[in-house]
Design an enzyme around this catalytic site. Structure first.
Site, PDB file in Angstrom:
ATOM      1  N   TYR A  29       0.811  -1.223   0.000  1.00 14.83           N
ATOM      2  CA  TYR A  29       0.000   0.000   0.000  1.00 14.83           C
ATOM      3  C   TYR A  29       0.842   1.269   0.000  1.00 14.83           C
ATOM      4  O   TYR A  29       0.307   2.363  -0.068  1.00 14.83           O
ATOM      5  CB  TYR A  29      -0.911   0.017   1.239  1.00 14.83           C
ATOM      6  CG  TYR A  29      -0.128  -0.109   2.525  1.00 14.83           C
ATOM      7  CD1 TYR A  29       0.424   0.999   3.140  1.00 14.83           C
ATOM      8  CD2 TYR A  29       0.090  -1.353   3.093  1.00 14.83           C
ATOM      9  CE1 TYR A  29       1.179   0.880   4.287  1.00 14.83           C
ATOM     10  CE2 TYR A  29       0.829  -1.487   4.249  1.00 14.83           C
ATOM     11  CZ  TYR A  29       1.374  -0.366   4.845  1.00 14.83           C
ATOM     12  OH  TYR A  29       2.128  -0.491   5.984  1.00 14.83           O
ATOM     13  N   GLY A  30       2.165   1.149   0.081  1.00 10.04           N
ATOM     14  CA  GLY A  30       3.015   2.331   0.224  1.00 10.04           C
ATOM     15  C   GLY A  30       4.192   2.326  -0.728  1.00 10.04           C
ATOM     16  O   GLY A  30       4.027   2.228  -1.942  1.00 10.04           O
ATOM     17  N   THR A  31       5.386   2.386  -0.174  1.00 10.38           N
ATOM     18  CA  THR A  31       6.590   2.565  -0.989  1.00 10.38           C
ATOM     19  C   THR A  31       6.968   1.333  -1.801  1.00 10.38           C
ATOM     20  O   THR A  31       7.838   1.421  -2.662  1.00 10.38           O
ATOM     21  CB  THR A  31       7.792   2.978  -0.116  1.00 10.38           C
ATOM     22  OG1 THR A  31       8.074   1.936   0.821  1.00 10.38           O
ATOM     23  CG2 THR A  31       7.508   4.293   0.611  1.00 10.38           C
ATOM     24  N   LEU A  32       6.319   0.195  -1.568  1.00  7.55           N
ATOM     25  CA  LEU A  32       6.576  -0.993  -2.393  1.00  7.55           C
ATOM     26  C   LEU A  32       5.753  -0.989  -3.687  1.00  7.55           C
ATOM     27  O   LEU A  32       6.011  -1.789  -4.582  1.00  7.55           O
ATOM     28  CB  LEU A  32       6.274  -2.271  -1.600  1.00  7.55           C
ATOM     29  CG  LEU A  32       7.338  -2.680  -0.587  1.00  7.55           C
ATOM     30  CD1 LEU A  32       6.800  -3.745   0.364  1.00  7.55           C
ATOM     31  CD2 LEU A  32       8.595  -3.180  -1.294  1.00  7.55           C
ATOM     32  N   GLU A  67      10.977  -4.418   5.798  1.00  6.00           N
ATOM     33  CA  GLU A  67       9.966  -3.833   6.675  1.00  6.00           C
ATOM     34  C   GLU A  67      10.352  -3.872   8.160  1.00  6.00           C
ATOM     35  O   GLU A  67       9.603  -3.399   8.999  1.00  6.00           O
ATOM     36  CB  GLU A  67       8.614  -4.514   6.459  1.00  6.00           C
ATOM     37  CG  GLU A  67       8.091  -4.413   5.036  1.00  6.00           C
ATOM     38  CD  GLU A  67       7.724  -2.993   4.604  1.00  6.00           C
ATOM     39  OE1 GLU A  67       7.965  -2.031   5.362  1.00  6.00           O
ATOM     40  OE2 GLU A  67       7.185  -2.852   3.498  1.00  6.00           O
TER      41      GLU A  67
END
Length: 185
Positions: free
Chosen positions: A26-29, A101
């Site tokens: 949902y983010g920087t990936l 993570e």
């Protein structure tokens, strides 16, 4: 009925494909963001494949912490249905994601999430996601004014600072503690 490894005598058994776990990012990936290079590397090595765009089935808070780092919070019913991407990842790929993570360092924790795939008739599937660790998730929610985002977009990510450009004399957990103890913007 035989398995792939029940080869007739004299033949080499075929290796079974590695088991895959669905992971919701949902983010920087996500594609177009700074840590997506890891998923690209995993895909080249056969350890990850893109499944499709997805949205959380339940409302969950998505907030930004220090340096505009995104965090999904395990507070079902708050926030929005969060948009992201779904990947099928091998155990080796999952270990690399855990490392990024900071799972062993209590930065994020790997927990189940149910998501709806955007294509194919909106199939609902169970996956894993990296949530803010429970030790500080509630503080992040309060620090955000109990308001979240429906998506970590480039506008939301504006001001994101890559790990290598953050202060190196503090751990990420120290940076989070400083962030949640400061006044909200």
């Amino acid at each position: 009925m035989g398995t792939a490894n029940d080869a007739p005598a004299g033949e080499v058994p075929l290796p079974l494909p590695p088991r895959r776990t669905l992971v919701f990012t949902y983010g920087t990936l996500k594609r177009g963001f700074s840590n997506h290079v890891l998923l690209q590397e995993l895909a080249r090595g056969g350890d990850a494949s893109f499944v499709g765009a997805a949205t959380t089935a339940s409302r969950l808070p998505l907030v930004c912490g220090p340096y505009r780092v995104p965090f999904l919070l395990n507070l079902p019913g708050s926030g929005h249905r969060v948009a992201g991407e779904l990947y099928a990842v091998t155990p080796r790929g999952l270990a690399r994601l855990d490392e990024l993570e900071g799972v062993s360092r209590a930065h994020y924790e790997q927990l189940p999430v149910t998501v709806d795939l955007a294509e194919g008739g909106c199939a609902r599937v169970d996956a894993l996601a990296y949530y803010a660790h429970r030790d500080y998730a509630g503080e992040l929610w309060r620090r955000s004014g109990e308001k979240g985002y429906p998506e970590y977009s480039h506008a939301v990510a504006a001001g994101y600072v890559r790990r290598k450009d953050r202060p190196q004399d503090q751990t990420f957990l120290e940076q989070i503690r400083i962030f949640v103890s400061s006044q909200s913007n």
